[in-house]
Design an enzyme around this catalytic site. Structure first.
Site, PDB file in Angstrom:
ATOM      1  N   SER A   7       0.831  -1.200   0.000  1.00 19.50           N
ATOM      2  CA  SER A   7       0.000   0.000   0.000  1.00 19.50           C
ATOM      3  C   SER A   7       0.863   1.246   0.000  1.00 19.50           C
ATOM      4  CB  SER A   7      -0.922   0.006   1.224  1.00 19.50           C
ATOM      5  OG  SER A   7      -1.571   1.252   1.328  1.00 19.50           O
ATOM      6  N   HIS A  32      -1.048  -1.232  -4.376  1.00 15.89           N
ATOM      7  CA  HIS A  32      -2.340  -0.821  -3.840  1.00 15.89           C
ATOM      8  C   HIS A  32      -2.311   0.683  -3.588  1.00 15.89           C
ATOM      9  CE1 HIS A  32      -6.194  -1.743  -1.921  1.00 15.89           C
ATOM     10  NE2 HIS A  32      -5.889  -0.827  -1.017  1.00 15.89           N
ATOM     11  N   ASP A  34      -4.384   3.768  -2.179  1.00 15.80           N
ATOM     12  CA  ASP A  34      -5.512   4.184  -1.352  1.00 15.80           C
ATOM     13  C   ASP A  34      -5.864   5.637  -1.621  1.00 15.80           C
ATOM     14  OD1 ASP A  34      -6.136   1.872   0.364  1.00 15.80           O
ATOM     15  OD2 ASP A  34      -4.101   2.133   1.101  1.00 15.80           O
ATOM     16  N   MET A  36      -8.476   8.560  -0.412  1.00 17.14           N
ATOM     17  CA  MET A  36      -9.403   8.892   0.672  1.00 17.14           C
ATOM     18  C   MET A  36      -9.821  10.356   0.570  1.00 17.14           C
ATOM     19  SD  MET A  36      -7.704   6.752   3.834  1.00 17.14           S
ATOM     20  CE  MET A  36      -6.075   7.467   3.770  1.00 17.14           C
ATOM     21  N   HIS A  65      -7.977   1.824  -4.800  1.00 17.91           N
ATOM     22  CA  HIS A  65      -9.028   1.595  -3.796  1.00 17.91           C
ATOM     23  C   HIS A  65      -9.648   2.933  -3.430  1.00 17.91           C
ATOM     24  CE1 HIS A  65      -9.826   0.220   0.655  1.00 17.91           C
ATOM     25  NE2 HIS A  65     -10.945   0.446  -0.021  1.00 17.91           N
ATOM     26  N   MET A  67     -11.781   5.041  -1.365  1.00 16.36           N
ATOM     27  CA  MET A  67     -12.502   5.217  -0.098  1.00 16.36           C
ATOM     28  C   MET A  67     -13.101   6.619  -0.114  1.00 16.36           C
ATOM     29  SD  MET A  67      -9.972   3.324   2.627  1.00 16.36           S
ATOM     30  CE  MET A  67      -8.427   3.660   1.779  1.00 16.36           C
ATOM     31  N   MET A 136     -12.175  -5.380   4.035  1.00 21.01           N
ATOM     32  CA  MET A 136     -11.407  -4.583   4.988  1.00 21.01           C
ATOM     33  C   MET A 136     -11.279  -5.379   6.286  1.00 21.01           C
ATOM     34  SD  MET A 136     -10.486  -1.871   3.422  1.00 21.01           S
ATOM     35  CE  MET A 136      -9.704  -1.151   4.888  1.00 21.01           C
ATOM     36  N   ASP A 174      -7.304  -6.162   3.382  1.00 21.79           N
ATOM     37  CA  ASP A 174      -6.587  -4.900   3.585  1.00 21.79           C
ATOM     38  C   ASP A 174      -6.764  -4.448   5.026  1.00 21.79           C
ATOM     39  OD1 ASP A 174      -5.503  -2.373   3.491  1.00 21.79           O
ATOM     40  OD2 ASP A 174      -6.887  -1.577   1.992  1.00 21.79           O
TER      41      ASP A 174
END
Length: 215
Positions: A7, A32, A34, A36, A65, A67, A136, A174
Site C-alpha cells: 500500500s 495498492h 488508497d 481517501m 481503492h 474510499m 477490509m 486490507d
C-alpha cells in the site's frame, strides 16, 4: 495465484520513486493505491496527480481503492490516470450495480470493498459481476491498525460462496496484514494481501522477502 500488494499509503513520499523501484526490483507486480476523501473516511490521501506521475514510470498493476463518497463521479478520471483495477465501497455507492457497470465499460477490472461490519449479503446480486472483493480487515481510514480476528471467518465464508457459484473471484484483504498473519489469511481464502507499514517501514527489501516466503 497469491499476490502481495504493498500500500502506497505507507511509503515515504519524499522518496516515493525510490520506494517503488525497490518493489519492482523485488518482483512486486501489484501496487495498492488508497484514495481517501476525508468524508467517507476521516483521512485525506493522494489523488490524480500522484497516480499519473508514477504511472509513467511503473509497469505494476495499479489497484486503486476508492474510499470516497459517490465514487461514480470519479471512476472515469481514475481510469484515465492509470488505474488497472478500480475498487469501490458498497457502502459509498447509491447504485452499486450501475457503478460496477461503469467501471467495466471503461475496460477496467472492478472490485467491491466491504467494511468489517458490512455483511456479505450486500454482494448477493453482484458477485458474478466483479473481478475482486476487498474485505477490509480494519476500519478504513488509517494505517498501522491491528487485524480484526473475526475477519478470518468472513474471508472463509466468502471463499465458500465464490466456490459454490463456480466463480474465480479474487479476495483481497486490507488492514493489519503482517508476515505473522499471512498464512492464516491465505488459508482462510484470501489471495491478494495488502500490506502497508509491514512493507514500507524498515528495510523494504527484507520485508518483501519475508512475505514472499509465505505466498
Amino acid at each position: 495465484m497469491n499476490y502481495l500488494a504493498p500500500s502506497i499509503l505507507s511509503a515515504d513520499f519524499s522518496r516515493l520513486g525510490e520506494n517503488l523501484s525497490v518493489l519492482e526490483k523485488n518482483d512486486i507486480t501489484m501496487l495498492h493505491v488508497d484514495v481517501m476523501d476525508g468524508m467517507f473516511v476521516p483521512s485525506i490521501s493522494l489523488g490524480f496527480p500522484i497516480i499519473e506521475s508514477i504511472r509513467k514510470n511503473s509497469s505494476m498493476i495499479f489497484d486503486v481503492h476508492l474510499m470516497i463518497k459517490e465514487p461514480e463521479r470519479y471512476v472515469e478520471r481514475f481510469s484515465e490516470s492509470g488505474a488497472d483495477i478500480i475498487t469501490v465501497h458498497a457502502e459509498a455507492c447509491l447504485h452499486l450495480h450501475r457503478t460496477i457497470e461503469q467501471i467495466k465499460q471503461l475496460g477496467k477490472k472492478c472490485g467491491v470493498a466491504l467494511n468489517p461490519a458490512t455483511p456479505l449479503s450486500v454482494l448477493d446480486y453482484v458477485l458474478e459481476d466483479v473481478d475482486m472483493v476487498l474485505l477490509m480487515t480494519v476500519n478504513p481510514g488509517f494505517g498501522g491498525q491491528a487485524f480484526i480476528p473475526t475477519m478470518y471467518e468472513k474471508i472463509k465464508t466468502l471463499r465458500n460462496r465464490i466456490a459454490e457459484r463456480g466463480l474465480d473471484t479474487d479476495i483481497e484483504v486490507d488492514g493489519g496484514i503482517k508476515a505473522s498473519n499471512t498464512k492464516k489469511a491465505l488459508e482462510a481464502g484470501a489471495n491478494i494481501l495488502v500490506a502497508g507499514s509491514a512493507v514500507f517501514w524498515g528495510n523494504i527489501e527484507e520485508n518483501i522477502k519475508e512475505f514472499q516466503k509465505l505466498l
